[in-house]
Design a protein around this motif. Sequence first.
Motif, mmCIF file in Angstrom:
data_model
loop_
_atom_site.group_PDB
_atom_site.id
_atom_site.type_symbol
_atom_site.label_atom_id
_atom_site.label_comp_id
_atom_site.label_asym_id
_atom_site.label_seq_id
_atom_site.Cartn_x
_atom_site.Cartn_y
_atom_site.Cartn_z
ATOM 1 N N ILE A 177 0.849 -1.202 0.000
ATOM 2 C CA ILE A 177 0.000 0.000 0.000
ATOM 3 C C ILE A 177 0.879 1.245 0.000
ATOM 4 O O ILE A 177 0.654 2.206 -0.722
ATOM 5 C CB ILE A 177 -0.934 0.002 1.232
ATOM 6 C CG1 ILE A 177 -1.852 -1.219 1.174
ATOM 7 C CG2 ILE A 177 -1.754 1.280 1.285
ATOM 8 C CD1 ILE A 177 -2.708 -1.402 2.403
ATOM 9 N N TYR A 178 1.943 1.186 0.841
ATOM 10 C CA TYR A 178 2.893 2.302 0.879
ATOM 11 C C TYR A 178 3.446 2.577 -0.520
ATOM 12 O O TYR A 178 3.485 3.709 -0.992
ATOM 13 C CB TYR A 178 4.039 1.981 1.851
ATOM 14 C CG TYR A 178 5.268 2.808 1.649
ATOM 15 C CD1 TYR A 178 5.387 4.072 2.206
ATOM 16 C CD2 TYR A 178 6.320 2.336 0.859
ATOM 17 C CE1 TYR A 178 6.506 4.843 1.993
ATOM 18 C CE2 TYR A 178 7.440 3.103 0.632
ATOM 19 C CZ TYR A 178 7.528 4.354 1.205
ATOM 20 O OH TYR A 178 8.636 5.112 0.977
ATOM 21 N N TRP A 179 3.853 1.506 -1.195
ATOM 22 C CA TRP A 179 4.457 1.684 -2.516
ATOM 23 C C TRP A 179 3.451 2.310 -3.484
ATOM 24 O O TRP A 179 3.789 3.205 -4.271
ATOM 25 C CB TRP A 179 4.950 0.332 -3.058
ATOM 26 C CG TRP A 179 5.801 0.497 -4.287
ATOM 27 C CD1 TRP A 179 7.146 0.679 -4.335
ATOM 28 C CD2 TRP A 179 5.343 0.529 -5.644
ATOM 29 N NE1 TRP A 179 7.558 0.830 -5.628
ATOM 30 C CE2 TRP A 179 6.478 0.735 -6.458
ATOM 31 C CE3 TRP A 179 4.097 0.401 -6.254
ATOM 32 C CZ2 TRP A 179 6.410 0.822 -7.845
ATOM 33 C CZ3 TRP A 179 4.021 0.496 -7.638
ATOM 34 C CH2 TRP A 179 5.167 0.703 -8.423
ATOM 35 N N ILE A 180 2.197 1.849 -3.408
ATOM 36 C CA ILE A 180 1.173 2.371 -4.322
ATOM 37 C C ILE A 180 0.876 3.844 -4.015
ATOM 38 O O ILE A 180 0.811 4.677 -4.914
ATOM 39 C CB ILE A 180 -0.124 1.528 -4.222
ATOM 40 C CG1 ILE A 180 0.134 0.110 -4.748
ATOM 41 C CG2 ILE A 180 -1.257 2.190 -5.007
ATOM 42 C CD1 ILE A 180 -1.027 -0.846 -4.501
ATOM 43 N N VAL A 181 0.725 4.162 -2.720
ATOM 44 C CA VAL A 181 0.413 5.556 -2.360
ATOM 45 C C VAL A 181 1.570 6.468 -2.764
ATOM 46 O O VAL A 181 1.372 7.573 -3.247
ATOM 47 C CB VAL A 181 0.131 5.680 -0.845
ATOM 48 C CG1 VAL A 181 -0.043 7.140 -0.452
ATOM 49 C CG2 VAL A 181 -1.108 4.887 -0.469
ATOM 50 N N LYS A 182 2.789 5.988 -2.566
ATOM 51 C CA LYS A 182 3.924 6.840 -2.876
ATOM 52 C C LYS A 182 4.123 6.998 -4.384
ATOM 53 O O LYS A 182 4.400 8.087 -4.873
ATOM 54 C CB LYS A 182 5.205 6.274 -2.258
ATOM 55 C CG LYS A 182 6.411 7.132 -2.608
ATOM 56 C CD LYS A 182 7.628 6.830 -1.799
ATOM 57 C CE LYS A 182 8.750 7.786 -2.213
ATOM 58 N NZ LYS A 182 10.025 7.466 -1.608
ATOM 59 N N ASN A 183 4.002 5.914 -5.130
ATOM 60 C CA ASN A 183 4.376 5.958 -6.545
ATOM 61 C C ASN A 183 3.211 6.095 -7.509
ATOM 62 O O ASN A 183 3.409 6.444 -8.669
ATOM 63 C CB ASN A 183 5.173 4.696 -6.905
ATOM 64 C CG ASN A 183 6.469 4.637 -6.124
ATOM 65 O OD1 ASN A 183 7.344 5.461 -6.306
ATOM 66 N ND2 ASN A 183 6.564 3.686 -5.201
ATOM 67 N N GLY A 184 1.988 5.789 -7.038
ATOM 68 C CA GLY A 184 0.861 5.802 -7.971
ATOM 69 C C GLY A 184 0.958 4.624 -8.921
ATOM 70 O O GLY A 184 1.906 3.832 -8.850
#
Lengths: 323, 367
Positions: B133-140
């Motif tokens: 989730i962190y990766w998705i929120v940070k990178n889109g």
Amino acid sequence: MMRGLAIVLLMPAVASAQEQHSALAAHGEAASQIAALTWVLFALAAIVFALVAAATWIALTGPPRLRAMLASRQTIVIAGFVFPVVVLTVLLFTGLRMTAALSSDVANPLKISVRGEQWWWRVGYALPQGGRFESANEIRIPVGRAVRFELTTADVIHSFWIPSLAGKMDMIPGRVTSLRLSAERPGIYRGICAEYCGGPHAWMALSVIAVPQAEFDDWLSKVAQPPSLSQAQRAGGELFMRAGCGGCHSISGTQANGSIGPALTKLGTRRMLAAGALPMSEHNIARFITHGPEIKPGNKMPPFKILSPAELNSLSAYLMAQR
Amino acid sequence: MRGLPDSLHKEWQRRIPPRWRILVIVAIAAPLAAFLFAWSGIFNVAASRGHFRIVEWALAFVMNNSVETHAALIKEPPLDDPNLPILGASHFYTACTPCHGGPGQQPNATLQNALPPAPDLRGTTERWKNREIYWIVKNGIKYTGMPAWIAQSRDDEVWAVVAFIDALPKLDAPRYRELAIGNLDPTAIEDLTIAKCVSCHGGSSGLPRSNLVPILHGQSAAYLTLAMREYASGRRHSGIMQPVASDVPPGAVERLARHYAGLRPRRPETPGFLFNIREGEQLATKGMANNAVPPCLACHGPNALETYPRLAGQNPVYFAARLKRYRDPKVDTTDGAAIMRPIAAKLTDQQIQDLAAYFAASGSPGR
């Protein structure tokens, strides 16, 4: 004749004497002796060079009688052993005597403390009425009087060198070194840091201003007097405190007592700004406040671009009025 | 191959063995056909039509694998601090719900008609690990409309959002609302612009609910205006503040700033970490002259320039985190940061905590 030839050869160096920044343009006792020793060494070296050249010529093309003489045991002992031993011994003791005389105590020298910091000089005087006067990057001395510099460093090794007045002396962490000199005539003598000390080492210069004793006494008796300021300049002084300048800089007679950066007391009377980086002017003070790192790359004062143009004008006017 | 000139035909027969010929023809013809297909415009890009099932499967397959692989080595920090989901929820409440919706909050109907429509995130924690989730929120995510975090240097903010999403499935509508905006009733507030600030920063009703958020009460209006301008320009990095600051109508910034400047300062809660207030006081009032650290109060005292922030009464957890962030030149490129960076770089973590405790205890910001 030899001296004339040497002067021609060293013309570029001698020409710079007009800027009072040359070991060959001596204006002080110590520098004169060093310059004299330099000339003696130069003359001796020239003679030795001529002799070696002559010997080489004889060895290659000379008459057999002379070549035999050159190859004799006696010549080798005298020219190859006795001559260097005598000359070098004489030079060694001359040098030792000179250094001892230059660093020996003299009666009642004027004591000035100089602390090398990256990349400026912290200068301290004891005031006749008691207390101390702190300045930076400019040292005023009386002509003819022996001055004893007490040299320390706040960080790395620096070297204190005013070529026209004396030899150089290192400032070594954890130690106090000293240098004695005197100026023979009034003038402005430029000094530099002569030991690479990182970053803007090349912008770590200082000025020594030699003035007659009476003028010097007059100056020192007045350094503690606050400048008379106009209304606008007083507003600049208030800004100086509110903008936090006093956290690092001091101006005697005000609440500004920071000791991290150079003292700014009498700043307007100094010839140069930021240890030789810029000539002193109101405009340059403002430039240095906002663009210090571009003017003197690596310098530790951060750029205060946060100030508005009006604030900057007011501040630099106040600082230039420190006279 | 009859169309080829004689010499080329001969070369073809001499060099390419019969069993390879069909492969060579396909290798040339397939990309050509693909290009002609794209060029013809026959493919329909309409969001209204949806994907073929196999395309949808392929897209999801690529995305799932990509996120899992890219997030595999990310270390999840502890997320059990209750202040994290409060901050994350406040941001989510305004920034993420237009697409994703939330408990009791419908997503924007227009945005739901995008392809793909943004998913309801309540099922997210089962599908994805926190680091993913962190990766998705940070990178889109490419081609989905999910934007990257505006301030790439602010991982701390991204983790606050993750901490909230982690808690999301357990929240019903009232509890979600309370987490995001506290007791605030946005419909009852006349000034909606100020309401935007209040959910995080508090207001006349009280202090910020999360200790990761600065206290603005009594701060000078000039400084608050400057900070809003720096956030809006992106020079002061924050994925939470930049969208808010750049969205405030021109002219409203000064009004907001005056509103907070006029609020009665209040003292924050005592910090719950190890500190030494005496050391902090020494640093704040005297500095460390031998280490080129000036006294904080030289610039942040009660008489300092209006454009300098006041530190007294600041939230200690926010204070310490902010001071540490100054060490990283990427996080803040403002003119003020250029002055603070060398100072922050010389302070140890312990000294920063001491200072935070001293300022939190030393009364109220402002005058």
